[in-house]
Motif scaffolding. Structure first.
Motif, PDB file in Angstrom:
ATOM      1  N   GLU A  59      -8.510   1.001  -0.133  1.00 31.80           N
ATOM      2  CA  GLU A  59      -8.551   1.202  -1.609  1.00 31.80           C
ATOM      3  C   GLU A  59      -8.026  -0.125  -2.368  1.00 31.80           C
ATOM      4  O   GLU A  59      -8.676  -0.351  -3.430  1.00 31.80           O
ATOM      5  N   ILE A  60      -7.059  -0.790  -1.613  1.00 34.51           N
ATOM      6  CA  ILE A  60      -6.631  -2.157  -2.357  1.00 34.51           C
ATOM      7  C   ILE A  60      -7.446  -3.208  -2.534  1.00 34.51           C
ATOM      8  O   ILE A  60      -7.769  -3.841  -3.497  1.00 34.51           O
ATOM      9  N   ARG A 101     -12.012   1.624  -2.491  1.00 33.71           N
ATOM     10  CA  ARG A 101     -12.474   3.034  -2.282  1.00 33.71           C
ATOM     11  C   ARG A 101     -12.006   3.138  -0.622  1.00 33.71           C
ATOM     12  O   ARG A 101     -11.630   2.276   0.081  1.00 33.71           O
ATOM     13  N   SER A 102     -12.229   4.084  -0.081  1.00 32.38           N
ATOM     14  CA  SER A 102     -11.963   4.304   1.594  1.00 32.38           C
ATOM     15  C   SER A 102     -13.076   3.708   2.419  1.00 32.38           C
ATOM     16  O   SER A 102     -14.156   3.764   2.065  1.00 32.38           O
ATOM     17  N   SER A 121       2.659   1.919  -3.510  1.00 34.04           N
ATOM     18  CA  SER A 121       1.786   2.238  -4.603  1.00 34.04           C
ATOM     19  C   SER A 121       0.771   3.357  -4.183  1.00 34.04           C
ATOM     20  O   SER A 121       0.087   3.808  -5.081  1.00 34.04           O
ATOM     21  N   LYS A 122       1.114   3.728  -3.045  1.00 36.28           N
ATOM     22  CA  LYS A 122       0.399   5.111  -2.409  1.00 36.28           C
ATOM     23  C   LYS A 122      -1.182   4.821  -2.719  1.00 36.28           C
ATOM     24  O   LYS A 122      -1.899   5.591  -2.901  1.00 36.28           O
ATOM     25  N   LYS A 123      -1.399   3.719  -1.969  1.00 38.01           N
ATOM     26  CA  LYS A 123      -3.052   3.239  -1.754  1.00 38.01           C
ATOM     27  C   LYS A 123      -3.124   2.742  -0.262  1.00 38.01           C
ATOM     28  O   LYS A 123      -2.233   2.224   0.069  1.00 38.01           O
ATOM     29  N   SER A 124      -4.360   3.062   0.105  1.00 37.27           N
ATOM     30  CA  SER A 124      -4.684   2.548   1.372  1.00 37.27           C
ATOM     31  C   SER A 124      -5.010   0.928   1.302  1.00 37.27           C
ATOM     32  O   SER A 124      -5.486   0.692   0.103  1.00 37.27           O
ATOM     33  N   TYR A 139      -1.694   5.526   3.676  1.00 34.41           N
ATOM     34  CA  TYR A 139      -1.339   4.577   2.694  1.00 34.41           C
ATOM     35  C   TYR A 139      -1.141   3.380   3.639  1.00 34.41           C
ATOM     36  O   TYR A 139      -0.760   3.143   4.751  1.00 34.41           O
ATOM     37  N   GLY A 185       0.848  -1.128  -0.157  1.00 35.54           N
ATOM     38  CA  GLY A 185      -0.105  -0.017  -0.021  1.00 35.54           C
ATOM     39  C   GLY A 185       0.875   1.341   0.065  1.00 35.54           C
ATOM     40  O   GLY A 185       0.890   2.073  -0.804  1.00 35.54           O
TER      41      GLY A 185
END
Ligand code: MG
Length: 374
Positions: free
Chosen positions: A130-131, A135-136, A124-127, A356, A121
């Motif tokens: 989101e993965i 969405r959050s 790739s700068k994703k939470s 993230y 995460g």
């Protein structure tokens, strides 16, 4: 993204109270609760964090076994490998620590899997939300835990849950059927509208479970969790035939293949999904997906993980669409943990940190404070 190092932090976290289940104490209020934090570092300097929460009363995994497996087997096996190739990494880890009847050392492996998701995460700068979800996700509903051998205390806790926005209570039983039913009648009287989840933690024989279930039908129990021994799937099937109370399996299902066995044997109505018990996000995700495809109900749970494990679990449960309040009971036992941005409980929900990866920020001073020798 190449894995450069793995560090292990055995911790004893301070507790508000001891945690007693029918099998014994899984956390001693005086000694603190055993948790193991894991940090995986990539060659480009990114850090992923994961957590194991062993207890010899839950399974054969101990603080000592988690630490030595991480340091002596998993660390040398994964250093130099690609950190974003989860499939290969799991093959390597499962080859190092083979399966027994179920998955080998899932609690230990869960910490590594969690840390890898955190690493992916952040890279790739994703939470994590989101993965998994695309969405959050900001919060999750919690059930209120009632684990006591005192009727008045049980009544007080049920009243508190009812008056403070909780939508479900999770009552630990499995000691003595007559006393347990007295506890449940009291809880139901004080919290008439809440979802009533009752967990015997393998404490009953089949005749005791049948007797209890008949009484639970009258009390209005919503789900009866793990009344019999973990390996007694046929006993659970027999119980299902004798009662209208839905039966949940927890200690019987540690892996996706355990879930398949339970489905084949028609041993449960609900599956209890726990990230740390099922080898991490990867195993719990598949176990949950299989359960959903088989039309089982899903219950979310935990092994009193700190904010790190709780947040990971919450994002997975939101992905799986678990709408019943989850038994993520760390906040009911821990007075503190090494996460700086832990969520507050408001009206029966816990607000999840954002950022993230898993989104938790580790406080290094607290790691030092709670560090223990193994
Ligand atoms: Mg349980």
């Amino acid at each position: 993204m190449i894995i450069k190092d793995l560090e292990v932090f055995p911790l004893l976290l301070p507790m508000k109270q001891s945690f007693q289940i029918s099998g014994g104490t899984v956390g001693d209020g005086n000694q603190g609760a055993p948790h193991v934090y894991v940090k995986i570092i990539s060659e480009d300097g990114i850090e992923g964090w994961g957590e194991a929460r062993p207890s010899h009363r839950w399974s054969y995994e101990t603080m000592e076994s988690v630490v030595s497996t991480l340091q002596k087997y998993i660390k040398p096996a994964i250093i130099g490998k690609r950190g974003d190739d989860l499939t290969t990494l799991h093959e390597i880890i499962d080859k190092e620590i083979s399966s027994g009847i179920s998955k080998g050392q899932p609690i230990c492996k869960a910490a590594v899997d969690m840390a890898l998701y955190d690493l992916m995460g952040k890279s790739s700068k994703k939470s994590l939300a989101e993965i998994l979800l695309g969405r959050s996700s900001e919060k999750i509903d919690l059930s209120y835990l009632i684990s006591t051998s005192n009727i008045n205390e049980a009544a007080g806790k049920a009243k508190y849950a009812s008056e403070n926005g909780f939508k479900a209570v999770d009552v630990k039983i499995g000691f003595n059927v007559d006393f347990d039913m007295e506890v449940l009648e009291t809880v139901r009287a004080e919290a008439p509208n809440l979802f009533l989840r009752v967990d015997a933690n393998q404490g009953y024989t089949l005749p005791e479970a049948i007797k209890a279930a008949k009484k639970m039908e009258i009390i209005g129990v919503d789900v009866f969790e793990q009344p019999l021994k973990a390996n007694d799937l046929l006993g659970h099937r027999e119980l299902r035939r004798k009662t209208s109370v839905p039966i949940a399996l927890d200690e019987s299902i540690w892996s996706p293949s355990d879930v398949l066995q339970a489905i084949r044997l028609e041993a449960c109505d609900y599956a209890v999904i726990k990230l740390t018990k099922m080898g991490g996000i990867t195993g719990a995700k598949l176990a949950g997906e299989i359960s959903k495809e088989a039309n089982l109900g899903l219950l979310g749970g935990g092994l009193t993980e700190s904010s790190l494990g709780l947040t990971s679990s919450a994002h997975l449960f939101n992905y799986l669409g678990i709408t019943l309040p989850s038994d993520l009971n760390g906040p009911f036992f821990l007075t503190d943990d090494p996460i700086q941005n832990k969520g507050d409980i408001e009206m029966g929900s816990i607000l999840l940190p954002s950022g993230y990866g898993i989104g938790c920020v580790v406080d290094f001073n607290k790691l030092e404070t709670y560090k223990t020798q193994v």
